[in-house]
Design a protein around this motif. Structure first.
Motif, mmCIF file in Angstrom:
data_model
loop_
_atom_site.group_PDB
_atom_site.id
_atom_site.type_symbol
_atom_site.label_atom_id
_atom_site.label_comp_id
_atom_site.label_asym_id
_atom_site.label_seq_id
_atom_site.Cartn_x
_atom_site.Cartn_y
_atom_site.Cartn_z
ATOM 1 N N UNK A 1 0.847 -1.207 0.000
ATOM 2 C CA UNK A 1 0.000 0.000 0.000
ATOM 3 C C UNK A 1 0.880 1.254 0.000
ATOM 4 N N UNK A 2 2.017 1.159 0.680
ATOM 5 C CA UNK A 2 2.907 2.334 0.738
ATOM 6 C C UNK A 2 3.581 2.565 -0.625
ATOM 7 N N UNK B 1 7.850 -9.588 10.766
ATOM 8 C CA UNK B 1 6.916 -8.705 10.059
ATOM 9 C C UNK B 1 5.650 -9.448 9.664
ATOM 10 N N UNK B 2 4.850 -8.819 8.839
ATOM 11 C CA UNK B 2 3.568 -9.401 8.455
ATOM 12 C C UNK B 2 3.732 -10.722 7.722
ATOM 13 N N UNK C 1 3.816 4.078 10.637
ATOM 14 C CA UNK C 1 4.326 3.030 11.534
ATOM 15 C C UNK C 1 5.016 1.920 10.745
ATOM 16 N N UNK C 2 4.396 1.440 9.679
ATOM 17 C CA UNK C 2 5.002 0.307 8.957
ATOM 18 C C UNK C 2 6.287 0.759 8.249
ATOM 19 N N UNK D 1 8.087 0.043 12.758
ATOM 20 C CA UNK D 1 7.550 0.041 14.125
ATOM 21 C C UNK D 1 6.440 -0.992 14.316
ATOM 22 N N UNK D 2 6.091 -1.755 13.279
ATOM 23 C CA UNK D 2 5.025 -2.752 13.425
ATOM 24 C C UNK D 2 5.633 -4.146 13.509
ATOM 25 N N UNK D 3 4.884 -5.058 14.127
ATOM 26 C CA UNK D 3 5.235 -6.482 14.079
ATOM 27 C C UNK D 3 3.970 -7.248 13.714
#
Ligand code: NDP
Length: 326
Positions: free
Chosen positions: A46-47, A152-153, A312-313, A317-319
């Protein structure tokens, strides 16, 4: 705040270009289904659409993945009806919305045991894990696999899936907290060394041989480490650009690295047809329902605050998975 809205990308740029706009709830045309989203998946891709790294004609919808309830179906749609719980993860863009139309052939029914949030957290990343492991790299029991961004995701689904198949997993993550998470997910070894030390660490863990398979969604920052970590005649699957695109390389670089194979796959080519989409999702849901995969939702953001989720992503900063709630 109950009005229908959608994010329409009118120009590319930083997270500040993301803004919700009121919409009229659309009516489904032939072959289409109107879905009210209950949860939307945040994905690194998305980014890329937002920033312009991946070009899309503007104005454009944004977001690939969502789960929700069928509100209406268009002419000719037989397999879905009002009230069905459904999910989708493969184009066209437009998941960042309270309501959206989806082609029936790209829609998947959710099993009872899978919640909207779980589906939005799992489908795109989990079907990516499915094709990467089972159809692209075709990982065999006993093979050692290096997974970048293992907390990560996509990474946090790859790790337990690979363990389930009997692979030995070496996960790499950006800091020690994430390395602990990778270990909890089942990684045999979880490293968080600087990238320029990773190849040496991998060689010391593999008696100098390197690993036969590298799954690399980080891209620019990890490419040299991946080349340095892969075994003779091994395979690097470079499937993402979280740190930027992989720098140009030549065929001779692949020779020098030990007659290696490189592929740059995308989900769109592995989940192209309705049959492929549903088979991939069915395999994912099977492993969720069996308890092999516990989909980890690391954060929830209101969909209206999608810009904060993007920040954040992109800041690492995300997990696990992040979901956006309309
Ligand atoms: P993640 O949740 O994995 O977030 C990206 C991770 O990449 C970060 O958490 C971070 O982990 C790592 N990273 C390393 N360097 C950077 C950097 N400079 N900036 C930002 N992140 C960095 O995202 P997703 O699970 O959504 O996607 C992972 C990758 O998989 C992405 O590259 C995405 O494009 C790709 N992808 C590809 C698909 C395909 O079919 N080809 C389909 C789906 C996703 P750490 O700090 O631990 O290094």
């Amino acid at each position: 705040m109950n009005e229908a809205y959608a994010f329409i990308l009118r120009k590319t740029g930083g997270p500040e270009v993301l803004a919700p706009e009121p919409i009229d709830i659309p009516r489904p045309g032939p072959g289409q289904v109107l879905v009210r989203n209950e949860a939307v998946g945040l994905n690194f891709i998305d980014t890329y659409h937002r920033s312009g790294l991946y070009k899309v004609p503007l104005p454009s919808g944004l977001g690939n993945e969502g789960a929700g309830t069928v509100l209406a179906v268009g002419e000719g749609v037989e397999e879905f009806r009002e009230g069905n719980r459904v999910g989708y993860f493969s184009g066209p863009l437009g998941a960042y919305a309270t309501h959206r139309l989806v082609e029936a052939e790209r829609l998947v029914k959710l099993p009872e045991g899978v919640s909207f949030e779980q589906a939005a957290a799992a489908m795109l990343k989990g079907c990516t894990a499915e094709y990467l492991i089972e159809r692209c790299a075709r990982v065999q029991p006993g093979e050692t696999v290096l997974v970048h961004a293992a907390a990560g995701g996509v990474g946090s689904i790859l790790v337990p899936w690979l363990k389930h198949l009997g692979a030995l997993v070496i996960g790499h993550a950006g800091d020690s907290r994430k390395a602990v998470l990778a270990k909890e997910l089942g990684a045999d070894h979880a490293l968080c060394c600087p990238m320029d030390q990773l190849a040496a660490e991998i060689r010391s863990l593999t008696e100098g041989k390197g690993v036969p398979i590298v799954l690399d969604g980080v891209g620019k920052a990890s490419w040299a480490a991946s080349l340095g970590s892969v075994a003779r005649r091994g395979l690097i699957v470079t499937y993402g650009n979280a740190s930027g695109p992989v720098p140009p390389f030549t065929a001779l670089d692949l020779l020098s690295a030990g007659s290696i194979f490189v592929t740059r796959p995308t989900l769109a080519d592995y989940c192209r047809t309705s049959e492929e989409i549903r088979a991939s999702a069915a395999r994912l849901f099977e492993l969720i329902e069996k308890g092999v995969l516990a989909i980890r939702i690391g954060a929830r953001f209101p969909l209206r605050d999608a810009a904060a989720a993007h920040r954040a992503i992109e800041a690492r900063a995300t997990t696990g998975s992040t979901v956006l709630i309309p």
